[in-house]
Design a protein around this motif. Structure first.
Motif, PDB file in Angstrom:
ATOM      1  N   LEU A   1       0.847  -1.195   0.000  1.00 18.68           N
ATOM      2  CA  LEU A   1       0.000   0.000   0.000  1.00 18.68           C
ATOM      3  C   LEU A   1       0.875   1.236   0.000  1.00 18.68           C
ATOM      4  N   ILE A   2       0.418   2.242  -0.736  1.00 17.99           N
ATOM      5  CA  ILE A   2       1.111   3.532  -0.780  1.00 17.99           C
ATOM      6  C   ILE A   2       0.069   4.619  -0.593  1.00 17.99           C
ATOM      7  N   GLN A   3       0.343   5.522   0.332  1.00 24.65           N
ATOM      8  CA  GLN A   3      -0.504   6.703   0.512  1.00 24.65           C
ATOM      9  C   GLN A   3       0.346   7.901   0.125  1.00 24.65           C
ATOM     10  N   ALA A   4       0.196   8.331  -1.114  1.00 26.33           N
ATOM     11  CA  ALA A   4       1.085   9.336  -1.696  1.00 26.33           C
ATOM     12  C   ALA A   4       0.991  10.693  -1.016  1.00 26.33           C
ATOM     13  N   ASP A   5      -0.230  11.096  -0.603  1.00 28.28           N
ATOM     14  CA  ASP A   5      -0.379  12.436  -0.034  1.00 28.28           C
ATOM     15  C   ASP A   5       0.347  12.595   1.305  1.00 28.28           C
ATOM     16  N   GLU A   6       0.612  11.500   1.991  1.00 24.73           N
ATOM     17  CA  GLU A   6       1.359  11.557   3.251  1.00 24.73           C
ATOM     18  C   GLU A   6       2.715  10.866   3.144  1.00 24.73           C
ATOM     19  N   ASN A   7       3.069  10.447   1.938  1.00 17.25           N
ATOM     20  CA  ASN A   7       4.340   9.777   1.690  1.00 17.25           C
ATOM     21  C   ASN A   7       4.531   8.574   2.618  1.00 17.25           C
ATOM     22  N   ARG A   8       3.491   7.709   2.676  1.00 18.18           N
ATOM     23  CA  ARG A   8       3.526   6.519   3.517  1.00 18.18           C
ATOM     24  C   ARG A   8       3.484   5.271   2.666  1.00 18.18           C
ATOM     25  N   GLU A   9       4.139   4.239   3.157  1.00 19.89           N
ATOM     26  CA  GLU A   9       4.111   2.934   2.511  1.00 19.89           C
ATOM     27  C   GLU A   9       3.908   1.874   3.581  1.00 19.89           C
ATOM     28  N   MET A  10       3.336   0.740   3.174  1.00 19.70           N
ATOM     29  CA  MET A  10       3.154  -0.371   4.092  1.00 19.70           C
ATOM     30  C   MET A  10       3.377  -1.665   3.326  1.00 19.70           C
ATOM     31  N   THR A  11       4.127  -2.577   3.910  1.00 15.16           N
ATOM     32  CA  THR A  11       4.358  -3.866   3.257  1.00 15.16           C
ATOM     33  C   THR A  11       3.130  -4.750   3.443  1.00 15.16           C
ATOM     34  N   TRP A  12       3.060  -5.817   2.639  1.00 16.75           N
ATOM     35  CA  TRP A  12       1.950  -6.754   2.754  1.00 16.75           C
ATOM     36  C   TRP A  12       1.925  -7.398   4.129  1.00 16.75           C
ATOM     37  N   GLY A  13       3.098  -7.714   4.677  1.00 18.55           N
ATOM     38  CA  GLY A  13       3.165  -8.317   6.009  1.00 18.55           C
ATOM     39  C   GLY A  13       2.640  -7.383   7.084  1.00 18.55           C
TER      40      GLY A  13
ATOM     41  N   GLY B   1     -22.209 -11.001   9.710  1.00 13.67           N
ATOM     42  CA  GLY B   1     -23.520 -10.485   9.371  1.00 13.67           C
ATOM     43  C   GLY B   1     -23.809  -9.114   9.968  1.00 13.67           C
ATOM     44  N   ASP B   2     -23.077  -8.715  11.009  1.00 12.16           N
ATOM     45  CA  ASP B   2     -23.249  -7.369  11.559  1.00 12.16           C
ATOM     46  C   ASP B   2     -22.757  -6.352  10.541  1.00 12.16           C
ATOM     47  N   LYS B   3     -23.231  -5.131  10.665  1.00 10.06           N
ATOM     48  CA  LYS B   3     -22.772  -4.049   9.791  1.00 10.06           C
ATOM     49  C   LYS B   3     -21.976  -3.054  10.618  1.00 10.06           C
ATOM     50  N   VAL B   4     -20.848  -2.620  10.084  1.00 10.15           N
ATOM     51  CA  VAL B   4     -19.964  -1.690  10.780  1.00 10.15           C
ATOM     52  C   VAL B   4     -19.828  -0.429   9.930  1.00 10.15           C
ATOM     53  N   ALA B   5     -20.287   0.697  10.470  1.00  9.84           N
ATOM     54  CA  ALA B   5     -20.184   1.969   9.768  1.00  9.84           C
ATOM     55  C   ALA B   5     -18.810   2.579  10.032  1.00  9.84           C
ATOM     56  N   VAL B   6     -18.186   3.083   8.981  1.00  4.89           N
ATOM     57  CA  VAL B   6     -16.833   3.623   9.079  1.00  4.89           C
ATOM     58  C   VAL B   6     -16.786   4.984   8.389  1.00  4.89           C
ATOM     59  N   ALA B   7     -16.265   5.982   9.110  1.00  2.00           N
ATOM     60  CA  ALA B   7     -16.086   7.316   8.539  1.00  2.00           C
ATOM     61  C   ALA B   7     -14.604   7.650   8.585  1.00  2.00           C
ATOM     62  N   ILE B   8     -13.889   7.255   7.553  1.00  2.00           N
ATOM     63  CA  ILE B   8     -12.452   7.488   7.447  1.00  2.00           C
ATOM     64  C   ILE B   8     -12.182   8.012   6.043  1.00  2.00           C
ATOM     65  N   ALA B   9     -11.310   9.013   5.950  1.00  2.00           N
ATOM     66  CA  ALA B   9     -10.912   9.522   4.630  1.00  2.00           C
ATOM     67  C   ALA B   9     -10.121   8.434   3.892  1.00  2.00           C
ATOM     68  N   ASN B  10     -10.012   8.570   2.589  1.00  2.00           N
ATOM     69  CA  ASN B  10      -9.222   7.625   1.803  1.00  2.00           C
ATOM     70  C   ASN B  10      -7.805   7.588   2.357  1.00  2.00           C
ATOM     71  N   SER B  11      -7.412   6.427   2.847  1.00  2.00           N
ATOM     72  CA  SER B  11      -6.108   6.289   3.489  1.00  2.00           C
ATOM     73  C   SER B  11      -5.788   4.811   3.649  1.00  2.00           C
ATOM     74  N   ILE B  12      -4.606   4.544   4.141  1.00  5.54           N
ATOM     75  CA  ILE B  12      -4.223   3.172   4.450  1.00  5.54           C
ATOM     76  C   ILE B  12      -5.146   2.615   5.525  1.00  5.54           C
ATOM     77  N   GLU B  13      -5.536   3.454   6.486  1.00  7.01           N
ATOM     78  CA  GLU B  13      -6.429   2.999   7.554  1.00  7.01           C
ATOM     79  C   GLU B  13      -7.789   2.567   7.011  1.00  7.01           C
ATOM     80  N   TRP B  14      -8.254   3.236   5.949  1.00  8.64           N
ATOM     81  CA  TRP B  14      -9.515   2.833   5.313  1.00  8.64           C
ATOM     82  C   TRP B  14      -9.374   1.413   4.757  1.00  8.64           C
ATOM     83  N   CYS B  15      -8.257   1.135   4.118  1.00  3.61           N
ATOM     84  CA  CYS B  15      -8.017  -0.206   3.561  1.00  3.61           C
ATOM     85  C   CYS B  15      -7.968  -1.257   4.667  1.00  3.61           C
ATOM     86  N   ILE B  16      -7.308  -0.923   5.775  1.00  4.63           N
ATOM     87  CA  ILE B  16      -7.217  -1.852   6.904  1.00  4.63           C
ATOM     88  C   ILE B  16      -8.611  -2.135   7.454  1.00  4.63           C
TER      89      ILE B  16
END
Length: 128
Positions: A59-71, A92-107
């Motif tokens: 994963l790469i988050q260009a606006d914050e110059n962050r990278e994360m390996t697959w591990g 089956g539960d639903k989880v609402a998430v309010a996060i901007a586009n980021s690595i944390e959103w992917c996680i």
């Protein structure tokens, strides 16, 4: 997915029917035609990719110059999945998430799907 991995993620005996859980975890999200073959889930692909390329950038988050390996990504997904389970989130539960586009959103998206819950994205401008 190995028995130990299931115990690591879900905890031994924490879920009602282990056979049903294992069947759900090995089912495709779509048993009809689709690009994910039967017997696989997106969590399976994360496990497979992280084991093949643990030290490659996933994963790469260009606006914050962050990278994360697959591990690293897989470890963070597992930690969040465990935290969600500890909070009482179940398949089956639903989880609402309010996060901007980021690595944390992917996680968040991957962890919620990994435990079989539904990911409900909420636009970050709808804070109030």
């Amino acid at each position: 997915m190995s028995e130990k991995m299931l115990d690591d993620v879900f905890g031994k005996g924490n879920w009602s029917n282990r056979k049903t859980l294992e069947k759900k975890l090995t089912m495709s999200y779509y048993q009809a035609g689709g690009w994910i073959p039967q017997g696989y889930t997106l969590g399976h692909y994360l496990d497979q990719t992280a084991s093949r390329y643990p030290n490659k950038i996933g994963l790469i988050q260009a606006d914050e110059n962050r990278e994360m390996t697959w591990g690293e990504f897989k470890n963070k997904v597992y930690k969040l999945a465990l935290a969600l389970i500890d909070m009482g989130i179940r398949p089956g539960d639903k989880v609402a998430v309010a996060i901007a586009n980021s690595i944390e959103w992917c996680i968040a998206q991957q962890a919620i799907g990994y435990i079989g819950a539904g990911f409900v994205p909420i636009h970050v401008f709808y804070r109030e």
